[in-house]
Scaffold this motif. Sequence first.
Motif, PDB file in Angstrom:
ATOM      1  N   ALA A 255      80.446 -43.081 110.672  1.00  0.00           N
ATOM      2  CA  ALA A 255      80.156 -44.481 110.250  1.00  0.00           C
ATOM      3  C   ALA A 255      79.619 -45.427 111.432  1.00  0.00           C
ATOM      4  CB  ALA A 255      81.321 -45.162 109.492  1.00  0.00           C
ATOM      5  N   ARG A 256      80.404 -45.024 112.512  1.00  0.00           N
ATOM      6  CA  ARG A 256      79.951 -45.988 113.817  1.00  0.00           C
ATOM      7  C   ARG A 256      79.053 -45.373 114.522  1.00  0.00           C
ATOM      8  NH1 ARG A 256      83.827 -49.843 115.602  1.00  0.00           N
ATOM      9  NH2 ARG A 256      82.354 -50.259 116.926  1.00  0.00           N
ATOM     10  N   THR A 257      78.518 -44.165 114.323  1.00  0.00           N
ATOM     11  CA  THR A 257      77.353 -43.625 115.360  1.00  0.00           C
ATOM     12  C   THR A 257      76.024 -43.478 114.698  1.00  0.00           C
ATOM     13  OG1 THR A 257      79.312 -42.475 116.411  1.00  0.00           O
ATOM     14  CG2 THR A 257      76.971 -41.685 116.993  1.00  0.00           C
ATOM     15  N   GLU A 258      75.023 -43.869 115.294  1.00  0.00           N
ATOM     16  CA  GLU A 258      73.846 -43.913 114.560  1.00  0.00           C
ATOM     17  C   GLU A 258      73.078 -42.608 114.705  1.00  0.00           C
ATOM     18  OE1 GLU A 258      70.817 -46.932 115.931  1.00  0.00           O
ATOM     19  OE2 GLU A 258      72.216 -48.573 115.767  1.00  0.00           O
ATOM     20  N   ASN A 259      72.439 -42.184 113.766  1.00  0.00           N
ATOM     21  CA  ASN A 259      71.721 -40.774 113.627  1.00  0.00           C
ATOM     22  C   ASN A 259      70.522 -41.138 112.965  1.00  0.00           C
ATOM     23  OD1 ASN A 259      71.988 -40.301 110.633  1.00  0.00           O
ATOM     24  ND2 ASN A 259      74.302 -40.345 111.361  1.00  0.00           N
ATOM     25  N   THR A 260      69.646 -39.903 113.056  1.00  0.00           N
ATOM     26  CA  THR A 260      68.282 -39.899 112.264  1.00  0.00           C
ATOM     27  C   THR A 260      68.131 -40.471 111.005  1.00  0.00           C
ATOM     28  OG1 THR A 260      67.522 -38.496 114.236  1.00  0.00           O
ATOM     29  CG2 THR A 260      66.021 -38.941 112.315  1.00  0.00           C
ATOM     30  N   PHE A 261      69.141 -39.652 110.201  1.00  0.00           N
ATOM     31  CA  PHE A 261      69.177 -39.822 108.847  1.00  0.00           C
ATOM     32  C   PHE A 261      69.311 -41.308 108.538  1.00  0.00           C
ATOM     33  CE2 PHE A 261      71.469 -39.559 104.608  1.00  0.00           C
ATOM     34  CZ  PHE A 261      70.733 -38.734 104.178  1.00  0.00           C
ATOM     35  N   ALA A 262      70.476 -42.054 108.998  1.00  0.00           N
ATOM     36  CA  ALA A 262      70.921 -43.433 108.994  1.00  0.00           C
ATOM     37  C   ALA A 262      69.702 -44.196 109.338  1.00  0.00           C
ATOM     38  CB  ALA A 262      72.297 -43.823 109.580  1.00  0.00           C
ATOM     39  N   ARG A 263      69.030 -44.046 110.272  1.00  0.00           N
ATOM     40  CA  ARG A 263      68.198 -44.911 110.773  1.00  0.00           C
ATOM     41  C   ARG A 263      66.954 -44.872 109.862  1.00  0.00           C
ATOM     42  NH1 ARG A 263      69.633 -43.390 116.108  1.00  0.00           N
ATOM     43  NH2 ARG A 263      68.063 -41.666 116.104  1.00  0.00           N
ATOM     44  N   THR A 264      66.540 -43.715 109.361  1.00  0.00           N
ATOM     45  CA  THR A 264      65.687 -43.428 108.556  1.00  0.00           C
ATOM     46  C   THR A 264      65.747 -44.216 107.320  1.00  0.00           C
ATOM     47  OG1 THR A 264      64.862 -41.426 109.369  1.00  0.00           O
ATOM     48  CG2 THR A 264      64.150 -41.816 107.329  1.00  0.00           C
ATOM     49  N   LEU A 265      66.966 -44.004 106.769  1.00  0.00           N
ATOM     50  CA  LEU A 265      67.243 -44.738 105.293  1.00  0.00           C
ATOM     51  C   LEU A 265      66.998 -46.318 105.541  1.00  0.00           C
ATOM     52  CD1 LEU A 265      70.621 -43.125 104.253  1.00  0.00           C
ATOM     53  CD2 LEU A 265      68.240 -42.584 103.350  1.00  0.00           C
ATOM     54  N   GLU A 266      67.482 -46.871 106.852  1.00  0.00           N
ATOM     55  CA  GLU A 266      67.470 -48.251 106.773  1.00  0.00           C
ATOM     56  C   GLU A 266      66.062 -48.728 107.091  1.00  0.00           C
ATOM     57  OE1 GLU A 266      68.156 -51.925 107.470  1.00  0.00           O
ATOM     58  OE2 GLU A 266      69.840 -50.665 107.747  1.00  0.00           O
ATOM     59  N   GLN A 267      65.069 -47.832 107.655  1.00  0.00           N
ATOM     60  CA  GLN A 267      63.658 -48.220 107.786  1.00  0.00           C
ATOM     61  C   GLN A 267      62.739 -47.780 106.327  1.00  0.00           C
ATOM     62  OE1 GLN A 267      62.272 -49.996 110.294  1.00  0.00           O
ATOM     63  NE2 GLN A 267      64.446 -49.924 111.076  1.00  0.00           N
ATOM     64  N   THR A 268      63.392 -47.107 105.360  1.00  0.00           N
ATOM     65  CA  THR A 268      62.509 -46.965 104.249  1.00  0.00           C
ATOM     66  C   THR A 268      63.353 -47.156 103.166  1.00  0.00           C
ATOM     67  OG1 THR A 268      63.691 -44.660 103.989  1.00  0.00           O
ATOM     68  CG2 THR A 268      61.453 -44.684 105.328  1.00  0.00           C
ATOM     69  N   ALA A 269      63.893 -48.186 103.187  1.00  0.00           N
ATOM     70  CA  ALA A 269      64.426 -48.662 101.798  1.00  0.00           C
ATOM     71  C   ALA A 269      65.453 -47.901 101.030  1.00  0.00           C
ATOM     72  CB  ALA A 269      63.592 -49.499 100.926  1.00  0.00           C
ATOM     73  N   GLY A 270      65.963 -46.910 101.974  1.00  0.00           N
ATOM     74  CA  GLY A 270      67.056 -45.988 101.305  1.00  0.00           C
ATOM     75  C   GLY A 270      66.669 -44.565 100.991  1.00  0.00           C
ATOM     76  N   SER A 271      65.484 -44.185 101.351  1.00  0.00           N
ATOM     77  CA  SER A 271      64.793 -42.988 101.048  1.00  0.00           C
ATOM     78  C   SER A 271      64.714 -42.069 102.150  1.00  0.00           C
ATOM     79  CB  SER A 271      63.688 -42.979 100.177  1.00  0.00           C
ATOM     80  OG  SER A 271      62.574 -43.504 100.986  1.00  0.00           O
ATOM     81  N   ALA A 272      64.887 -40.868 102.125  1.00  0.00           N
ATOM     82  CA  ALA A 272      64.763 -39.892 103.131  1.00  0.00           C
ATOM     83  C   ALA A 272      64.063 -38.600 102.759  1.00  0.00           C
ATOM     84  CB  ALA A 272      66.191 -39.291 103.732  1.00  0.00           C
ATOM     85  N   GLY A 273      62.982 -38.169 103.441  1.00  0.00           N
ATOM     86  CA  GLY A 273      62.269 -36.934 103.350  1.00  0.00           C
ATOM     87  C   GLY A 273      63.107 -35.589 102.889  1.00  0.00           C
ATOM     88  N   LYS A 274      62.434 -34.567 102.255  1.00  0.00           N
ATOM     89  CA  LYS A 274      63.127 -33.478 101.702  1.00  0.00           C
ATOM     90  C   LYS A 274      63.574 -32.696 102.866  1.00  0.00           C
ATOM     91  CE  LYS A 274      60.786 -32.756  97.299  1.00  0.00           C
ATOM     92  NZ  LYS A 274      59.937 -31.835  96.598  1.00  0.00           N
TER      93      LYS A 274
END
Length: 413
Positions: A67-86
Amino acid sequence: MLKPRLQELCVCRPILDDAHIRDFLEFLENPEDASRAYAFAAGLIEKAESLGLAGNILRAYFLHVLARTENTFARTLEQTAGSAGKSLRRAFVRDMELLSDIFHEPPSAMLPFDLLDDYEPTKRRTSETLSFLHERMEQATSAEDAANALLAFYQRYGCGEISSYKAFSWNEKEHRLQGVEHFEALPLADIIGYDRQKKQLTDNTEAFLAGRPANNVLLIGARGTGKSSSVKALAHEYYGKGLRLVQLAKSQLGELPRILAALRKFPSKRFILFLDDLSFEEFETEYKYLKSAIEGGVEARPKNVLICATSNRRHLIKESWRDRDQAQDELYRQDSMNETISLSDRFGLIITFLAPDQEQYHAIISHYLEKEGVRLAPEELRVLAHRWELEHSGRSGRTAQQFVLHYLGQMRK
């Protein structure tokens, strides 16, 4: 003995930088060295006591770090209104498979003792964020379910510090947001009276959270009436809906361009920039930064930022009669007058908090006494409260709370 393949993590690899998880990895690489396992247990027990982690504290700590450590998945969700590529989602699900032993097995299946299987801390403290994550992880029966649980968490709370704090300050040296560790905010229900004012404030905030048009807010009025408490209560009330409070000092207004740029990086969150007890002397020109941020600057204020200020003054820039006398010689005197009132006028919603009447003053005292299990007879309350009011600075919510503290302190001798 189970040996999770944590070194194969990809998307969640940043958690391996955590010191305690590194200790765990060192033991997994050298399982014959029991001293490494006990060194890890010592660190984890210390964390369990400081964070209030309970039960399977190996899993609890891994979830805390995720929860406290940023990762690519979480950052992508933040920038894309909650969606991530396949492909990104597939890599994330694979990481959840690698972590499945941590999530579903007792620590004693991986360590040579059961100290961490069912730990009960001296003081259990369960945050809203970790409760949300634990509940969904307990229901997860597959890596896909675990990925969905973290997806729901990241969408609701974000990742890193933004997920863990309701309020932030601005670190000028490092040019970044800094979470406020001990943020105290009253629930709105504990701000007695001022129902119309609170409704104006919450209606505007809910419109802001819903992405509808909302105004910047100026709360003015008598001292100690709950202006600041009402703004801070919003962060407590709407934290789960993505609202965060960023408190700024007047001296930090020159940092506003950097601050707005930092907040723009979290489009799924909503921020209230909070300026408490705001007013300016004529010679203080920092207000020009604030005017520009509210409207009129070259760079538009981000849509996820609202400005709230409190003040005891309706006109935030001080003007004296001497200033007006001196201005008689000014050719365009009306321009100077417009300059002094233009800052207040840029707040679209101005909410006034008047000093409480006697009935409201007594209601505030009664409310806080009853929260402590104390009920005074109306006549006794009237006499004691009136005496306190005369000996102090008149009627206000702050005076009422001070009376309650005094009464409880004397009663409990």
